[in-house]
Design a protein around this motif. Structure first.
Motif, mmCIF file in Angstrom:
data_model
loop_
_atom_site.group_PDB
_atom_site.id
_atom_site.type_symbol
_atom_site.label_atom_id
_atom_site.label_comp_id
_atom_site.label_asym_id
_atom_site.label_seq_id
_atom_site.Cartn_x
_atom_site.Cartn_y
_atom_site.Cartn_z
ATOM 1 N N MET A 1 11.426 -28.569 -2.356
ATOM 2 C CA MET A 1 10.717 -27.658 -1.482
ATOM 3 C C MET A 1 10.464 -28.272 -0.109
ATOM 4 N N LEU A 2 10.278 -29.599 -0.113
ATOM 5 C CA LEU A 2 10.083 -30.283 1.159
ATOM 6 C C LEU A 2 11.312 -30.158 2.041
ATOM 7 N N ILE A 3 12.495 -30.218 1.426
ATOM 8 C CA ILE A 3 13.729 -30.114 2.212
ATOM 9 C C ILE A 3 13.855 -28.722 2.823
ATOM 10 N N ASP A 4 13.392 -27.680 2.103
ATOM 11 C CA ASP A 4 13.438 -26.325 2.656
ATOM 12 C C ASP A 4 12.522 -26.199 3.871
ATOM 13 N N CYS A 5 11.305 -26.752 3.746
ATOM 14 C CA CYS A 5 10.327 -26.610 4.828
ATOM 15 C C CYS A 5 10.719 -27.403 6.067
ATOM 16 N N TRP A 6 11.195 -28.631 5.894
ATOM 17 C CA TRP A 6 11.503 -29.475 7.044
ATOM 18 C C TRP A 6 12.793 -29.045 7.732
ATOM 19 N N ILE B 1 10.507 -17.736 -16.377
ATOM 20 C CA ILE B 1 9.718 -16.759 -17.129
ATOM 21 C C ILE B 1 10.563 -16.045 -18.169
ATOM 22 N N PHE B 2 11.731 -15.502 -17.738
ATOM 23 C CA PHE B 2 12.490 -14.627 -18.619
ATOM 24 C C PHE B 2 13.523 -15.369 -19.467
ATOM 25 N N ALA B 3 14.057 -16.480 -18.981
ATOM 26 C CA ALA B 3 15.062 -17.208 -19.752
ATOM 27 C C ALA B 3 14.449 -18.273 -20.659
ATOM 28 N N TYR B 4 13.446 -18.991 -20.139
ATOM 29 C CA TYR B 4 12.843 -20.079 -20.921
ATOM 30 C C TYR B 4 11.462 -19.728 -21.461
ATOM 31 N N HIS B 5 10.967 -18.533 -21.120
ATOM 32 C CA HIS B 5 9.687 -18.040 -21.642
ATOM 33 C C HIS B 5 8.549 -19.024 -21.360
ATOM 34 N N GLU B 6 8.525 -19.542 -20.135
ATOM 35 C CA GLU B 6 7.465 -20.450 -19.719
ATOM 36 C C GLU B 6 6.433 -19.690 -18.888
ATOM 37 N N PHE C 1 5.577 -15.840 -3.300
ATOM 38 C CA PHE C 1 6.775 -15.010 -3.149
ATOM 39 C C PHE C 1 6.513 -13.840 -2.207
ATOM 40 N N ALA C 2 5.346 -13.219 -2.347
ATOM 41 C CA ALA C 2 4.988 -12.110 -1.458
ATOM 42 C C ALA C 2 4.868 -12.594 -0.014
ATOM 43 N N GLY C 3 4.274 -13.778 0.192
ATOM 44 C CA GLY C 3 4.149 -14.319 1.540
ATOM 45 C C GLY C 3 5.492 -14.638 2.167
ATOM 46 N N THR C 4 6.387 -15.243 1.382
ATOM 47 C CA THR C 4 7.717 -15.563 1.898
ATOM 48 C C THR C 4 8.490 -14.293 2.252
ATOM 49 N N THR C 5 8.394 -13.278 1.404
ATOM 50 C CA THR C 5 9.066 -12.008 1.683
ATOM 51 C C THR C 5 8.518 -11.360 2.949
ATOM 52 N N TRP D 1 13.313 -17.319 -7.302
ATOM 53 C CA TRP D 1 14.230 -16.902 -8.354
ATOM 54 C C TRP D 1 14.228 -17.903 -9.507
ATOM 55 N N ALA D 2 14.026 -19.181 -9.189
ATOM 56 C CA ALA D 2 13.900 -20.178 -10.252
ATOM 57 C C ALA D 2 12.689 -19.901 -11.129
#
Length: 235
Positions: A1-6, A169-174, A184-188, A163-164
């Motif tokens: 995430m740091l790489i995305d922000c910087w 949530i849906f694939a690994y049920h975590e 997610f709402a803020g980024t959108t 998306w990760a």
């Protein structure tokens, strides 16, 4: 995430200096909102105690900063070539040199892993899926760079973390922290603010596209005229 922000401020500075891209107040507000959303993802990891700690976090952060700066340079350079030359040629050169460089890296760094790999369907199919995904991604990137620019591309990549979360949530049920959804709402919202164009900006962009089209058409006509002249001389 740091790489995305910087990478985002690096891209903004590079496009402003070298590509003369103009950024208004609304675009800066959109960038700030997007970055704030992704920072909330980091805080949600801390809040949920789901953040892994490496043996040398400072060294890791320095490598991330260096990698994000190089990624910004790569995106801005690709945007320059996409807008100044043929998009097909850019994609072809990326494929050729990417394959050569990747082959050299594998032969030097991952020879033992290749020898020890049991090449069956379970090992080959994930590689094929990854190759198809990368093909679609790098085939789409030049189009996004030509239409929207490197800054919009990097802002859009911030949603990959969201998306990760959905896969978790849906694939690994975590279970994930509720702050993920707020992030997610803020980024959108930041993407919408950044990409929104007023009537004046839309008119200017349309005029630029029309001018570029007319210039390409004039170049094509001139080139055809030169070819005809050369053929007449040959006759």
């Amino acid at each position: 995430m740091l790489i995305d922000c910087w990478a985002i401020p690096c891209v903004i500075v590079l496009t402003w200096v070298f590509l003369k891209t103009k950024y208004g107040l609304r675009k800066f507000i959109g960038v700030v909102v997007c970055v704030a959303g992704i920072i909330m993802v980091v805080f949600s990891d801390v809040h949920a105690s789901d953040r892994a700690k490496g043996p040398n976090p400072l060294k890791g952060d320095l490598f991330v900063f260096a990698g994000s700066m190089l990624y910004a340079v790569s995106n801005v350079t690709e945007e320059y070539f996409v807008k100044k030359s043929s998009r097909i040629e850019v994609m072809a050169m990326l494929g050729v040199f990417g394959a050569v460089i990747s082959g050299i890296q594998i032969s030097i760094l991952e020879r033992q892993e290749l020898r020890s790999t049991q090449w069956n369907a379970g090992a080959i199919l994930p590689f094929i899926g990854f190759a198809v995904a990368m093909f679609l991604f790098y085939s789409t990137v030049p189009i996004i760079l030509k239409i929207c620019g490197a800054t919009m591309l990097n802002l859009s990549l911030l949603t990959s973390d969201m998306w990760a979360v959905l896969i978790r949530i849906f694939a690994y049920h975590e279970k994930v922290d509720w702050m993920y959804f707020v992030a997610f709402a803020g980024t959108t919202a930041g993407l919408i603010i950044y990409s929104y164009k007023g009537s004046k900006e839309a008119a200017e962009e349309t005029a630029q596209v029309a001018g570029a089209t007319d210039e390409e058409a004039a170049t094509g006509v001139a080139g055809a005229g030169d070819d005809e002249a050369d053929s007449d001389k040959g006759v």
